[in-house]
Design a protein around this motif. Structure first.
Motif: not given
Ligand code: ASP
Ligand code: MG
Length: 436
Positions: A227-235, A289-300
């Motif tokens: 994510a850092h290297a490719l300037h991702a919008r979010e991880l 400054g890339i935001p990180l979302r931790v999400r549930s694959f059971l409740h996407p």
């Protein structure tokens, strides 16, 4: 672009693979990297394989490899003929053949390493990353089967590291360069590529060309490097929990979800041992400054936890973190000299060389106590390096409790019935070395 990371729990069965494809289709957008770790408990089994080969228990190593194959076979069998109805150009792969190709390579690798002179930690790195190779090879074949255009990238060709076995450090410049090359190549030369699929956890030593690993649970860190290297919008890290909680729900059923966290809080929590994300994950994201979302694959559909979204950078949540399987290393200077800067730097260097961290440290005039992860393969070399200068005593069977931003009453509640060797606090972060 986005980066998704799927951990072992998300690909532990056939339903996990189906879900992964669904999530990638639904949320992936048009430029996506997908980082996947080993399926289920494969890494633990591979660690046992390493141990068996090192101890010259070859039949047992083969038996364990058989178990690894069986477990994967069970995961893929229900998927054999499954083709998504939206698939435009399915490329029917024999998943079992893919599995066997890579299992054969693993066995070949083991045969060639057998009796080698490599150190345990280096040997480990040559073998244990096969879990990630197997999982991504199978996900890739399943993508093909469902007409999901993607490119499989061997992470060892892009993550350039040093040779700190089992805790390899990223060589940023060549890694960023390689990631850019691969990324551009993908979307330019490979028509119909909807995502890049790669492994977490593994890299390659720049000098020797040998495989390296980034430390257990290191796939989050791989995703963050990408994510850092490719300037991702979010991880987005997809997990089997709803997001980051204020305590480990397996230990504390009252644990609550934290909807948002600052980078600083997330760094603090993971530093003190919260296992929901790997401690090294935050820094590369924070730097860009890339935001990180931790999400549930059971409740996407649920929002999960957003880390570093730019809001509430100075908020503080109360939480409790329990780091299990800790050892207390007590060092007393042999010639009764004071614990000097020289002594301290020697101690920290010995830890650094093994990729060990002092989870808690305190010193008196002639002694120094450190709480560290109780990993015998890392602790033994540390003890050997320091034993000419210090009397060393190791106490095992401990855990380190960190209670952050809590009232006295809350702390008393958590600690009732516990016994601890000592405590230490700074501002409102309290730590206890608890007898397990
Ligand atoms: N498969 C590796 C492990 O179990 C890396 C990871 O899962 O992140 O530690
Ligand atoms: Mg894992």
């Amino acid at each position: 672009m986005l980066v998704f990371k799927f951990g072992g729990a998300s690909v532990q069965d056939a339903e996990g693979l189906r879900r992964l494809l669904r999530l990638v289709r639904t949320y992936g957008g048009d430029s996506l990297w997908v980082v996947v770790s080993a399926m289920g408990k494969t890494t633990n089994l591979l660690e046992q394989v390493v141990q068996a080969v090192r101890d010259d228990r070859w039949p047992e190593a083969m038996e364990l490899c058989g178990q690894i194959r069986e477990a994967h076979l069970e995961r893929i069998q229900p998927l054999r003929l499954e083709v998504d109805s939206r698939a435009t150009s399915p490329d029917q792969k024999n998943l079992e053949q893919v599995l066997d190709t890579w299992m054969d390579r693993l066995l070949e690798e083991l045969r060639s390493l057998r009796g080698s002179q490599l150190s345990y930690n280096c040997f480990y790195d040559q073998v244990v990353g096969y879990g990630e190779i197997l999982s991504t090879a199978l996900v890739s074949a399943y993508f093909d089967q469902n007409g999901w255009g993607h490119r499989w990238v061997d992470a060892r060709d892009v993550l350039v590291t040093d040779a700190t076995w089992r805790d390899a450090r990223i060589q940023w410049e060549p890694t960023i360069q390689r990631l850019h090359e691969v990324h551009q190549e993908d979307y330019r030369n490979h028509q119909g590529v909807q995502c890049v699929l790669t492994q977490g956890f593994i890299g390659r030593d720049r000098v020797s060309g040998l495989n390296t690993t980034l430390g257990r649970e290191g796939s989050d860190f791989t995703a963050s490097v990408v994510a850092h290297a490719l300037h991702a919008r979010e991880l987005w890290v997809w997990k089997d929990v709803d997001g980051v909680m204020d305590a480990d729900p397996r230990l504390f059923p009252m644990a609550r979800l934290l909807p948002s966290l600052s980078y600083l809080e997330a760094v603090e929590m993971t530093y003190y041992g919260a296992t929901v994300i790997h401690p090294k994950t935050i820094q590369p994201l924070q730097n860009k400054g890339i935001p990180l979302r931790v999400r549930s694959f059971l409740h996407p559909e649920a929002p999960g936890t957003l880390i570093g979204g730019g809001e509430n950078e100075d908020q503080r949540h109360s939480c409790v973190i329990v780091k299990k399987n800790q050892g207390l290393l007590e060092l007393v200077s042999k010639d009764f000299s004071f614990i000097s800067e020289e002594g301290l730097s020697m101690i920290y260097r010995a830890l650094y060389e093994q990729g060990l961290k002092a989870n808690l440290a305190r010193h008196t005039a002639v002694s120094f106590s450190l709480v560290v992860d109780n990993d015998p393969y890392k602790l033994q070399p540390v003890q050997e390096a320091l034993s000419p200068f210090f009397e060393i005593h190791l106490t095992q069977g401990l855990s380190l409790w960190t209670l952050m931003h809590q009232s006295d009453k809350m702390r008393r509640g958590f600690l009732s019935g516990k016994q601890w060797l000592f405590e230490q606090h700074l501002n409102d972060i309290y730590q206890y070395v608890v007898v397990e």
